[in-house]
Design an enzyme around this catalytic site. Structure first.
Site, PDB file in Angstrom:
ATOM      1  N   TYR A  51       0.847  -1.202   0.000  1.00 53.71           N
ATOM      2  CA  TYR A  51       0.000   0.000   0.000  1.00 53.71           C
ATOM      3  C   TYR A  51       0.872   1.237   0.000  1.00 53.71           C
ATOM      4  O   TYR A  51       1.867   1.304   0.722  1.00 53.71           O
ATOM      5  CB  TYR A  51      -0.907   0.019   1.244  1.00 53.71           C
ATOM      6  CG  TYR A  51      -2.349  -0.258   0.894  1.00 53.71           C
ATOM      7  CD1 TYR A  51      -3.025   0.570  -0.002  1.00 53.71           C
ATOM      8  CD2 TYR A  51      -3.039  -1.335   1.440  1.00 53.71           C
ATOM      9  CE1 TYR A  51      -4.333   0.326  -0.349  1.00 53.71           C
ATOM     10  CE2 TYR A  51      -4.346  -1.588   1.097  1.00 53.71           C
ATOM     11  CZ  TYR A  51      -4.999  -0.748   0.203  1.00 53.71           C
ATOM     12  OH  TYR A  51      -6.298  -0.996  -0.140  1.00 53.71           O
ATOM     13  N   GLU A  53      -0.529   4.853  -0.338  1.00 54.90           N
ATOM     14  CA  GLU A  53      -1.304   6.098  -0.498  1.00 54.90           C
ATOM     15  C   GLU A  53      -0.406   7.313  -0.324  1.00 54.90           C
ATOM     16  O   GLU A  53       0.411   7.369   0.597  1.00 54.90           O
ATOM     17  CB  GLU A  53      -2.448   6.149   0.522  1.00 54.90           C
ATOM     18  CG  GLU A  53      -3.723   5.584  -0.067  1.00 54.90           C
ATOM     19  CD  GLU A  53      -4.466   4.664   0.853  1.00 54.90           C
ATOM     20  OE1 GLU A  53      -3.791   3.808   1.462  1.00 54.90           O
ATOM     21  OE2 GLU A  53      -5.686   4.807   0.963  1.00 54.90           O
ATOM     22  N   ASP A 197      -7.499  14.200 -24.372  1.00 57.98           N
ATOM     23  CA  ASP A 197      -7.552  12.780 -24.021  1.00 57.98           C
ATOM     24  C   ASP A 197      -6.891  12.021 -25.168  1.00 57.98           C
ATOM     25  O   ASP A 197      -7.501  11.817 -26.226  1.00 57.98           O
ATOM     26  CB  ASP A 197      -9.013  12.362 -23.839  1.00 57.98           C
ATOM     27  CG  ASP A 197      -9.147  10.893 -23.456  1.00 57.98           C
ATOM     28  OD1 ASP A 197      -8.184  10.131 -23.669  1.00 57.98           O
ATOM     29  OD2 ASP A 197     -10.228  10.504 -22.963  1.00 57.98           O
ATOM     30  N   THR A 223      -4.668   6.636 -21.304  1.00 57.58           N
ATOM     31  CA  THR A 223      -4.467   5.290 -20.788  1.00 57.58           C
ATOM     32  C   THR A 223      -3.077   4.854 -21.232  1.00 57.58           C
ATOM     33  O   THR A 223      -2.448   5.506 -22.068  1.00 57.58           O
ATOM     34  CB  THR A 223      -5.520   4.298 -21.326  1.00 57.58           C
ATOM     35  OG1 THR A 223      -5.551   4.410 -22.745  1.00 57.58           O
ATOM     36  CG2 THR A 223      -6.893   4.582 -20.753  1.00 57.58           C
ATOM     37  N   LYS A 226      -3.104   1.200 -24.785  1.00 56.35           N
ATOM     38  CA  LYS A 226      -3.584   1.131 -26.179  1.00 56.35           C
ATOM     39  C   LYS A 226      -2.360   1.209 -27.105  1.00 56.35           C
ATOM     40  O   LYS A 226      -1.520   0.320 -27.058  1.00 56.35           O
ATOM     41  CB  LYS A 226      -4.620   2.224 -26.412  1.00 56.35           C
ATOM     42  CG  LYS A 226      -5.869   2.054 -25.519  1.00 56.35           C
ATOM     43  CD  LYS A 226      -6.957   3.044 -25.854  1.00 56.35           C
ATOM     44  CE  LYS A 226      -8.225   2.779 -25.065  1.00 56.35           C
ATOM     45  NZ  LYS A 226      -8.290   3.508 -23.785  1.00 56.35           N
ATOM     46  N   ARG A 232      -2.623  -2.096 -18.276  1.00 62.63           N
ATOM     47  CA  ARG A 232      -3.863  -1.320 -18.147  1.00 62.63           C
ATOM     48  C   ARG A 232      -3.689  -0.320 -17.025  1.00 62.63           C
ATOM     49  O   ARG A 232      -3.549  -0.692 -15.859  1.00 62.63           O
ATOM     50  CB  ARG A 232      -5.039  -2.242 -17.848  1.00 62.63           C
ATOM     51  CG  ARG A 232      -5.268  -3.265 -18.918  1.00 62.63           C
ATOM     52  CD  ARG A 232      -6.594  -3.934 -18.739  1.00 62.63           C
ATOM     53  NE  ARG A 232      -7.618  -3.145 -19.357  1.00 62.63           N
ATOM     54  CZ  ARG A 232      -8.022  -3.308 -20.621  1.00 62.63           C
ATOM     55  NH1 ARG A 232      -7.479  -4.240 -21.370  1.00 62.63           N
ATOM     56  NH2 ARG A 232      -8.968  -2.556 -21.119  1.00 62.63           N
TER      57      ARG A 232
HETATM   58  N1  DSN Z   1     -12.948   1.193 -24.195  1.00 57.68           N
HETATM   59  C1  DSN Z   1     -12.027   2.091 -24.849  1.00 57.68           C
HETATM   60  C2  DSN Z   1     -12.004   1.869 -26.323  1.00 57.68           C
HETATM   61  O1  DSN Z   1     -12.155   0.733 -26.734  1.00 57.68           O
HETATM   62  O2  DSN Z   1     -11.793   2.795 -27.090  1.00 57.68           O
HETATM   63  C3  DSN Z   1     -12.289   3.487 -24.517  1.00 57.68           C
HETATM   64  O3  DSN Z   1     -12.377   3.621 -23.138  1.00 57.68           O
END
Ligand code: DSN
Length: 417
Positions: A51, A53, A197, A223, A226, A232
Site C-alpha cells: 500500500y 497512499e 484525451d 491510458t 492502447k 492497463r
Molecule cells: N474502451 C475504450 C475503447 O475501446 O476505445 C475506450 O475507453
C-alpha cells in the site's frame, strides 16, 4: 510455493485458453495491443502486496523505500517521453483519470464540452449515462455530415454560446488528426481548461506519428495500454505547476486510495520501451498499416467515415454493404478477425446494434505485420461481409479462418509463450 496451475487449475487453464485465442486471432480492436514479456513480468510481481497512499516522499504507510523509486522512475520517464514537467502515473485507468480532471477544475453542475459518444467521443467526456453527464452540464460537438470530420466552427460557436469551464478533445473512434492548436485557441477564447484525451493515440504521439498536444492542451490524459503498449493504467500530464497540484490532489485523496504499484512498475517499463527507435518505427508502421487497410477496404466498396484515416483507426459504415455492425463483427470473429461493432456518426441504428465496425492496427503491427498483410486482411473482411450479406457465410468463414491461422502462425504475438 504452488504455481497457479496447482492452486487453481481452472483459472490457469482459462488463462492458457485466452493466450491461445490471442495468439490465433488477428486482433483488429484499435484500443488493444500485445504488451511485451517485460511489461507482463513487471505486472505480475510482489509490488501488488504494498500500500502506498500518497506520493513519493509523502506517503501514509511506511516501507516505501522501493516503491518511491519505482513511481519516480515512471514519472521521470513519462515527463521525458512526452516533454511535460509533471506526470501523475496513479490513475487506475482512463475513466478515473478523466474524472480527476473534473474534480481538479470543476464543481458539480459546471459545464463541460466534449465530443458526443456517437461521433467518436468517450463516455467520460460528458455523455448522458456517465457520471460526467449526470453531475455536470454537458455540451456536445460532433462531426460534419458531409466530411465526417470535426467542425471547428461548430466547436467554437458552441463554446462561445455555452462558455464551458472544461473542453475535452480526443476520443475513441476518431480516424483523423486532432487539431490541438485549434482547440487550444477556442479554449483560450472562452477561458476553459483544455484537456486532451490521447488514450487512443498516446503511442503515436510518443513515436512521432501524431502531433503532440504539449504546448496546446492545459492537461493531458491517457491510458497506458492502447497504442502506448503498456499495462492497463493511465496517466495525467501537464506543464503547469498549479494544474499539477490540482490533478495530484484530485487523484489522491480526491478519488483513489493506494496506487497499483505493480501497474506503476509496468508503466515505467512500457515508457522505457516507448523511448526506443524500435518503438518509433512501430508507431510509424501502425499508421502506414491503417492507411493500407483503409485504402484496400475503400477499393472494395467499404464506406469509411471521413473517407480514410490519419492514425491507427478505421471506422467503417456497413450500411452500403447491407449488413449491420454486430452480425458482421460476430461473423468476422468466427473467421479469426476480431473487431468491434460501433456506432457511426448520425447512425440511425441503436448503439448495441449499430451500423459500423471499428478496426485498428496497433496489435497487428506489434506482431510485425505490414501493408501486404493489411491488404490480405481487408480482402478477408470483404469476403466474409459479402457472404454474410448473401446469407451464405459458413463456408467462407471456415476457409478464411484456416487462412487466418496460417497468417497468425507466421507472425507470433509479443509476450505470449
Ligand atoms: N474502451 C475504450 C475503447 O475501446 O476505445 C475506450 O475507453
Amino acid at each position: 510455493m504452488s504455481s497457479l496451475a496447482n492452486v487453481d487449475p481452472e483459472i490457469a487453464e482459462l488463462i492458457k485458453a485466452e493466450e491461445r485465442r490471442q495468439a490465433d486471432t488477428v486482433k483488429l480492436i484499435p484500443s488493444e495491443n500485445y504488451v511485451s514479456r517485460a511489461v507482463l513480468e513487471a505486472t505480475g510481481t510482489v509490488l501488488t502486496n504494498k500500500y502506498s497512499e500518497g506520493y513519493a516522499g509523502k506517503r501514509y504507510y511506511e516501507g516505501q523505500q522501493v516503491i518511491d523509486q519505482i513511481e519516480t522512475l515512471a514519472i521521470e520517464r513519462a515527463k521525458a517521453l512526452f516533454g511535460v514537467t509533471h506526470a501523475n502515473v496513479q490513475p487506475y485507468s482512463g475513466s478515473p483519470a478523466n474524472l480527476a480532471i473534473y474534480m481538479a477544475f470543476l464543481n458539480p453542475g459546471d459545464t463541460v464540452m466534449g465530443m458526443g459518444l456517437p461521433f467518436g467521443g468517450h463516455l467520460t467526456h460528458g455523455w448522458s449515462v456517465s457520471a460526467t453527464g449526470k453531475w455536470f452540464t454537458p455540451v456536445r460537438y460532433g462531426v460534419r455530415r458531409d466530411t465526417g470530420r470535426i467542425d471547428m466552427d461548430e466547436v467554437r460557436a458552441l463554446a462561445l454560446e455555452h462558455r464551458p469551464k472544461l473542453i475535452f478533445c480526443g476520443g475513441t473512434a476518431i480516424p483523423r488528426t486532432i487539431d490541438f492548436p485549434a482547440f487550444a485557441e477556442i479554449a483560450r477564447e472562452v477561458g476553459a481548461v483544455l484537456a486532451a484525451d490521447i488514450a487512443h493515440i498516446a503511442g503515436l504521439v510518443a513515436g512521432g506519428a501524431h502531433p503532440s498536444p504539449v504546448g496546446h492542451a492545459d492537461v493531458i490524459s491517457t491510458t497506458t495500454h492502447k497504442t502506448l503498449r503498456g499495462p492497463r493504467g493511465a496517466m495525467l500530464m501537464t506543464s503547469d505547476d498549479e494544474h499539477a497540484k490540482a490533478l495530484n490532489k484530485a487523484v489522491f485523496p480526491g478519488l483513489q486510495g493506494g496506487p497499483h504499484n505493480h501497474t506503476t512498475a509496468a508503466i515505467a517499463v512500457a515508457l522505457r520501451e516507448a523511448s526506443t527507435d524500435d518503438f518509433r518505427a512501430y508507431a510509424q508502421q501502425v499508421v502506414r498499416n491503417a492507411k493500407a487497410l483503409a485504402e484496400e477496404l475503400a477499393a472494395r466498396g467499404f464506406e469509411l467515415v471521413s473517407g480514410g484515416t490519419d492514425n491507427h483507426l478505421v471506422l467503417i459504415d456497413l450500411t452500403s454493404k447491407g449488413v449491420a455492425g454486430k452480425p458482421a463483427a460476430q461473423a468476422l470473429d468466427r473467421a479469426g478477425l476480431e473487431t468491434n461493432y460501433n456506432t457511426v456518426p448520425f447512425d440511425p441504428r441503436k448503439p448495441f446494434d449499430p451500423s459500423g465496425l471499428r478496426i485498428g492496427t496497433p496489435s497487428v503491427t506489434s506482431r510485425g505485420m505490414g501493408e501486404a498483410e493489411m491488404r490480405q486482411i481487408a480482402a478477408w473482411m470483404d469476403e466474409v461481409v459479402t457472404a454474410l450479406a448473401k446469407d451464405d457465410a459458413e463456408e467462407v468463414i471456415t476457409r478464411v479462418h484456416g487462412e487466418v491461422s496460417e497468417l497468425t502462425g507466421r507472425f507470433p504475438a509479443p509476450g505470449l509463450s
